[in-house]
Design a protein around this motif. Structure first.
Motif, PDB file in Angstrom:
ATOM      1  N   SER A   1     -15.360  41.188  17.494  1.00 59.99           N
ATOM      2  CA  SER A   1     -14.286  40.647  16.664  1.00 59.99           C
ATOM      3  C   SER A   1     -13.481  39.637  17.472  1.00 59.99           C
ATOM      4  CB  SER A   1     -13.369  41.761  16.157  1.00 59.99           C
ATOM      5  OG  SER A   1     -12.881  42.544  17.239  1.00 59.99           O
ATOM      6  N   LEU A   2     -13.007  38.610  16.773  1.00 62.01           N
ATOM      7  CA  LEU A   2     -12.325  37.487  17.417  1.00 62.01           C
ATOM      8  C   LEU A   2     -11.042  37.151  16.679  1.00 62.01           C
ATOM      9  CD1 LEU A   2     -12.473  34.965  19.426  1.00 62.01           C
ATOM     10  CD2 LEU A   2     -13.543  33.770  17.498  1.00 62.01           C
ATOM     11  N   ALA A   3      -9.953  36.994  17.416  1.00 56.38           N
ATOM     12  CA  ALA A   3      -8.696  36.501  16.857  1.00 56.38           C
ATOM     13  C   ALA A   3      -8.611  35.004  17.100  1.00 56.38           C
ATOM     14  CB  ALA A   3      -7.512  37.203  17.505  1.00 56.38           C
ATOM     15  N   VAL A   4      -8.232  34.252  16.075  1.00 51.62           N
ATOM     16  CA  VAL A   4      -8.034  32.811  16.193  1.00 51.62           C
ATOM     17  C   VAL A   4      -6.537  32.552  16.087  1.00 51.62           C
ATOM     18  CG1 VAL A   4      -8.549  30.534  15.254  1.00 51.62           C
ATOM     19  CG2 VAL A   4     -10.285  32.330  15.188  1.00 51.62           C
ATOM     20  N   LEU A   5      -5.957  32.067  17.170  1.00 53.56           N
ATOM     21  CA  LEU A   5      -4.517  31.883  17.258  1.00 53.56           C
ATOM     22  C   LEU A   5      -4.176  30.409  17.430  1.00 53.56           C
ATOM     23  CD1 LEU A   5      -3.900  34.758  19.852  1.00 53.56           C
ATOM     24  CD2 LEU A   5      -3.866  34.945  17.350  1.00 53.56           C
ATOM     25  N   GLY A   6      -2.940  30.074  17.137  1.00 53.84           N
ATOM     26  CA  GLY A   6      -2.485  28.697  17.296  1.00 53.84           C
ATOM     27  C   GLY A   6      -1.313  28.421  16.368  1.00 53.84           C
ATOM     28  N   ARG A   7      -0.598  27.373  16.672  1.00 50.86           N
ATOM     29  CA  ARG A   7       0.523  26.974  15.805  1.00 50.86           C
ATOM     30  C   ARG A   7      -0.010  26.465  14.466  1.00 50.86           C
ATOM     31  NH1 ARG A   7       5.300  26.233  18.930  1.00 50.86           N
ATOM     32  NH2 ARG A   7       4.911  26.158  21.182  1.00 50.86           N
TER      33      ARG A   7
ATOM     34  N   LYS B   1     -22.513  40.425   7.077  1.00 49.00           N
ATOM     35  CA  LYS B   1     -22.758  40.571   8.511  1.00 49.00           C
ATOM     36  C   LYS B   1     -21.520  40.167   9.300  1.00 49.00           C
ATOM     37  CE  LYS B   1     -27.650  39.405   7.883  1.00 49.00           C
ATOM     38  NZ  LYS B   1     -28.681  38.348   8.089  1.00 49.00           N
ATOM     39  N   LEU B   2     -20.745  39.254   8.719  1.00 50.96           N
ATOM     40  CA  LEU B   2     -19.555  38.713   9.373  1.00 50.96           C
ATOM     41  C   LEU B   2     -18.464  38.526   8.340  1.00 50.96           C
ATOM     42  CD1 LEU B   2     -18.055  37.258  11.747  1.00 50.96           C
ATOM     43  CD2 LEU B   2     -19.194  35.148  10.994  1.00 50.96           C
ATOM     44  N   MET B   3     -17.263  39.019   8.657  1.00 51.13           N
ATOM     45  CA  MET B   3     -16.105  38.817   7.781  1.00 51.13           C
ATOM     46  C   MET B   3     -15.163  37.799   8.395  1.00 51.13           C
ATOM     47  SD  MET B   3     -14.880  42.456   6.136  1.00 51.13           S
ATOM     48  CE  MET B   3     -13.435  41.668   5.422  1.00 51.13           C
ATOM     49  N   LEU B   4     -14.702  36.867   7.569  1.00 51.33           N
ATOM     50  CA  LEU B   4     -13.705  35.889   7.972  1.00 51.33           C
ATOM     51  C   LEU B   4     -12.422  36.177   7.203  1.00 51.33           C
ATOM     52  CD1 LEU B   4     -15.903  32.642   7.729  1.00 51.33           C
ATOM     53  CD2 LEU B   4     -15.649  34.177   9.689  1.00 51.33           C
ATOM     54  N   LEU B   5     -11.331  36.370   7.911  1.00 49.61           N
ATOM     55  CA  LEU B   5     -10.048  36.689   7.274  1.00 49.61           C
ATOM     56  C   LEU B   5      -9.012  35.660   7.689  1.00 49.61           C
ATOM     57  CD1 LEU B   5     -11.264  39.727   8.529  1.00 49.61           C
ATOM     58  CD2 LEU B   5      -9.739  40.411   6.688  1.00 49.61           C
ATOM     59  N   ASP B   6      -8.441  34.979   6.701  1.00 49.71           N
ATOM     60  CA  ASP B   6      -7.486  33.914   6.957  1.00 49.71           C
ATOM     61  C   ASP B   6      -6.075  34.386   6.639  1.00 49.71           C
ATOM     62  OD1 ASP B   6      -6.349  31.511   7.536  1.00 49.71           O
ATOM     63  OD2 ASP B   6      -7.300  30.380   5.919  1.00 49.71           O
ATOM     64  N   GLU B   7      -5.290  34.621   7.682  1.00 50.59           N
ATOM     65  CA  GLU B   7      -3.898  35.055   7.550  1.00 50.59           C
ATOM     66  C   GLU B   7      -3.761  36.270   6.620  1.00 50.59           C
ATOM     67  OE1 GLU B   7      -1.661  33.851   9.397  1.00 50.59           O
ATOM     68  OE2 GLU B   7      -1.970  31.719   9.759  1.00 50.59           O
TER      69      GLU B   7
ATOM     70  N   SER C   1     -18.266  42.983  12.338  1.00 46.69           N
ATOM     71  CA  SER C   1     -18.024  41.715  13.034  1.00 46.69           C
ATOM     72  C   SER C   1     -17.011  40.916  12.226  1.00 46.69           C
ATOM     73  CB  SER C   1     -19.323  40.920  13.166  1.00 46.69           C
ATOM     74  OG  SER C   1     -20.314  41.677  13.832  1.00 46.69           O
ATOM     75  N   ALA C   2     -16.029  40.356  12.906  1.00 48.72           N
ATOM     76  CA  ALA C   2     -14.959  39.680  12.165  1.00 48.72           C
ATOM     77  C   ALA C   2     -14.317  38.577  12.990  1.00 48.72           C
ATOM     78  CB  ALA C   2     -13.889  40.685  11.744  1.00 48.72           C
ATOM     79  N   ILE C   3     -13.857  37.546  12.278  1.00 50.94           N
ATOM     80  CA  ILE C   3     -13.010  36.505  12.846  1.00 50.94           C
ATOM     81  C   ILE C   3     -11.730  36.499  12.027  1.00 50.94           C
ATOM     82  CG2 ILE C   3     -12.734  34.055  13.344  1.00 50.94           C
ATOM     83  CD1 ILE C   3     -15.736  33.815  13.600  1.00 50.94           C
ATOM     84  N   VAL C   4     -10.603  36.674  12.709  1.00 52.34           N
ATOM     85  CA  VAL C   4      -9.323  36.810  12.012  1.00 52.34           C
ATOM     86  C   VAL C   4      -8.352  35.731  12.477  1.00 52.34           C
ATOM     87  CG1 VAL C   4      -7.463  38.385  11.387  1.00 52.34           C
ATOM     88  CG2 VAL C   4      -9.700  39.313  12.041  1.00 52.34           C
ATOM     89  N   VAL C   5      -7.921  34.893  11.537  1.00 54.23           N
ATOM     90  CA  VAL C   5      -6.828  33.959  11.799  1.00 54.23           C
ATOM     91  C   VAL C   5      -5.535  34.704  11.507  1.00 54.23           C
ATOM     92  CG1 VAL C   5      -5.645  31.899  10.938  1.00 54.23           C
ATOM     93  CG2 VAL C   5      -8.107  31.846  11.332  1.00 54.23           C
ATOM     94  N   GLU C   6      -4.619  34.710  12.465  1.00 52.61           N
ATOM     95  CA  GLU C   6      -3.425  35.531  12.292  1.00 52.61           C
ATOM     96  C   GLU C   6      -2.233  34.939  13.042  1.00 52.61           C
ATOM     97  OE1 GLU C   6      -0.852  37.660  11.057  1.00 52.61           O
ATOM     98  OE2 GLU C   6      -2.766  38.425  10.349  1.00 52.61           O
ATOM     99  N   GLN C   7      -1.049  34.962  12.400  1.00 52.81           N
ATOM    100  CA  GLN C   7       0.171  34.488  13.037  1.00 52.81           C
ATOM    101  C   GLN C   7       0.786  35.541  13.957  1.00 52.81           C
ATOM    102  OE1 GLN C   7       1.603  31.536  13.064  1.00 52.81           O
ATOM    103  NE2 GLN C   7       0.191  30.546  11.653  1.00 52.81           N
ATOM    104  N   HIS C   8       0.585  36.813  13.624  1.00 52.41           N
ATOM    105  CA  HIS C   8       1.155  37.888  14.434  1.00 52.41           C
ATOM    106  C   HIS C   8       0.240  38.151  15.629  1.00 52.41           C
ATOM    107  CE1 HIS C   8       2.978  38.457  10.443  1.00 52.41           C
ATOM    108  NE2 HIS C   8       4.015  38.931  11.107  1.00 52.41           N
ATOM    109  N   ALA C   9       0.333  37.279  16.625  1.00 55.05           N
ATOM    110  CA  ALA C   9      -0.602  37.304  17.751  1.00 55.05           C
ATOM    111  C   ALA C   9      -0.613  38.651  18.468  1.00 55.05           C
ATOM    112  CB  ALA C   9      -0.257  36.192  18.742  1.00 55.05           C
TER     113      ALA C   9
ATOM    114  N   THR D   1      -8.633  43.119  17.875  1.00 54.57           N
ATOM    115  CA  THR D   1      -9.834  42.343  18.180  1.00 54.57           C
ATOM    116  C   THR D   1     -10.288  42.504  19.631  1.00 54.57           C
ATOM    117  OG1 THR D   1      -8.471  40.407  18.669  1.00 54.57           O
ATOM    118  CG2 THR D   1      -9.315  40.622  16.422  1.00 54.57           C
ATOM    119  N   ASP D   2     -11.555  42.136  19.860  1.00 59.33           N
ATOM    120  CA  ASP D   2     -12.126  42.194  21.213  1.00 59.33           C
ATOM    121  C   ASP D   2     -11.750  40.974  22.032  1.00 59.33           C
ATOM    122  OD1 ASP D   2     -13.731  44.607  20.765  1.00 59.33           O
ATOM    123  OD2 ASP D   2     -14.936  43.337  19.442  1.00 59.33           O
ATOM    124  N   SER D   3     -11.791  39.799  21.407  1.00 62.87           N
ATOM    125  CA  SER D   3     -11.547  38.554  22.123  1.00 62.87           C
ATOM    126  C   SER D   3     -10.659  37.651  21.289  1.00 62.87           C
ATOM    127  CB  SER D   3     -12.866  37.854  22.461  1.00 62.87           C
ATOM    128  OG  SER D   3     -13.633  37.626  21.288  1.00 62.87           O
TER     129      SER D   3
END
Length: 244
Positions: free
Chosen positions: A32-38, A151-157, A184-192, A199-201
């Motif tokens: 699982s992956l966190a996607v962070l940024g302004r 196989k992969l979940m994408l979650l946006d905010e 397996s997941a990629i999560v875009v999130e404001q609450h870093a 998440t793992d990475s």
């Protein structure tokens, strides 16, 4: 673990604008992956590019070794990509039960199992989508993605605009889905700070490029990149009283 997702030198955007540039990203099965940024740094565009709704400007995208670079969004969904967008996009004129059964595919995640993960939805299974609170609609959006058995979940905010108590409930559910169930997941999130415990990475985006990549634990233990790129101030440990 086998490689699940592979992005190589991917550039994409909307119209003539390039929003993400030469992004390299690899995700292993069960990771699982966190996607962070302004705001405005390309986080949502990265997910939209994996889904296939942006204008491709370079690079390749592969899922389980299959090249999806030129595939339509529906083909990517069939290949195993599940999406929970910011807008949730539930069927508001259908009941909770109908929202789930209308899209369910064979696999371990069934509507019944989704109800176990989100008991609130079971209580409201006969309610129409437009009769749900914002938090319940988000739960339904996640449950609907789960019953697709991706196989992969994408979650946006996923926690955007929700009350703190609902945010905690959703993050606890995501932790079970990702950590305990191995989704397996990629999560875009404001609450870093909160999503890093799930998440793992993590990666940090700035102006459409990855400016930091590493384990979530390392960011928790050394939040300097969060302070530099997101303006997130780490909580200071209380000072111990001097001994007398």
């Amino acid at each position: 673990m086998s490689e699940l997702l592979n992005l190589q030198q991917v550039s994409a955007g909307y119209g003539d604008a390039i929003v993400i540039s030469k992004v390299d990203l690899r995700l292993q099965t069960g990771e699982s992956l966190a996607v962070l940024g302004r705001n405005g740094t390309g986080k949502t565009t990265l997910l939209n590019t994996i889904i296939g709704v942006t204008r491709h400007r370079g690079g390749t995208i592969a899922l389980t070794g299959k090249d999806l670079t030129g595939a339509r969004p529906d083909k990517r969904a069939l290949a195993g990509i599940g999406w929970v967008p910011q807008e949730r996009n539930i069927f508001k004129s259908l009941t909770v039960e109908e929202n789930l059964t209308a899209v369910a595919r064979p696999g371990p995640w069934t509507p019944a199992r989704a109800y176990e993960m989100f008991p609130r939805l079971k209580e409201r299974r006969s309610n129409m989508g437009n009769q749900l609170s914002g938090g319940e609609q988000q739960m339904l959006a996640i449950a609907r993605a789960l019953v697709l058995n991706p196989k992969l979940m994408l979650l946006d905010e996923p926690t955007e605009g929700l009350a703190p108590i609902i945010i905690e409930e959703l993050l606890a559910a995501l932790k079970r889905i990702i950590r305990d169930e191995g989704m397996s997941a990629i999560v875009v999130e404001q609450h870093a700070q909160k999503i890093l415990g799930v998440t793992d990475s993590a990666i940090i985006l700035d102006r459409g490029t990855i400016v930091h990549a590493g384990s979530s634990r390392s960011l928790i233990e050394n939040p300097a990149p969060l302070e530099q790129h997101l303006g997130v101030t780490a909580k200071k440990k209380p000072r111990q009283a001097a001994s007398r």
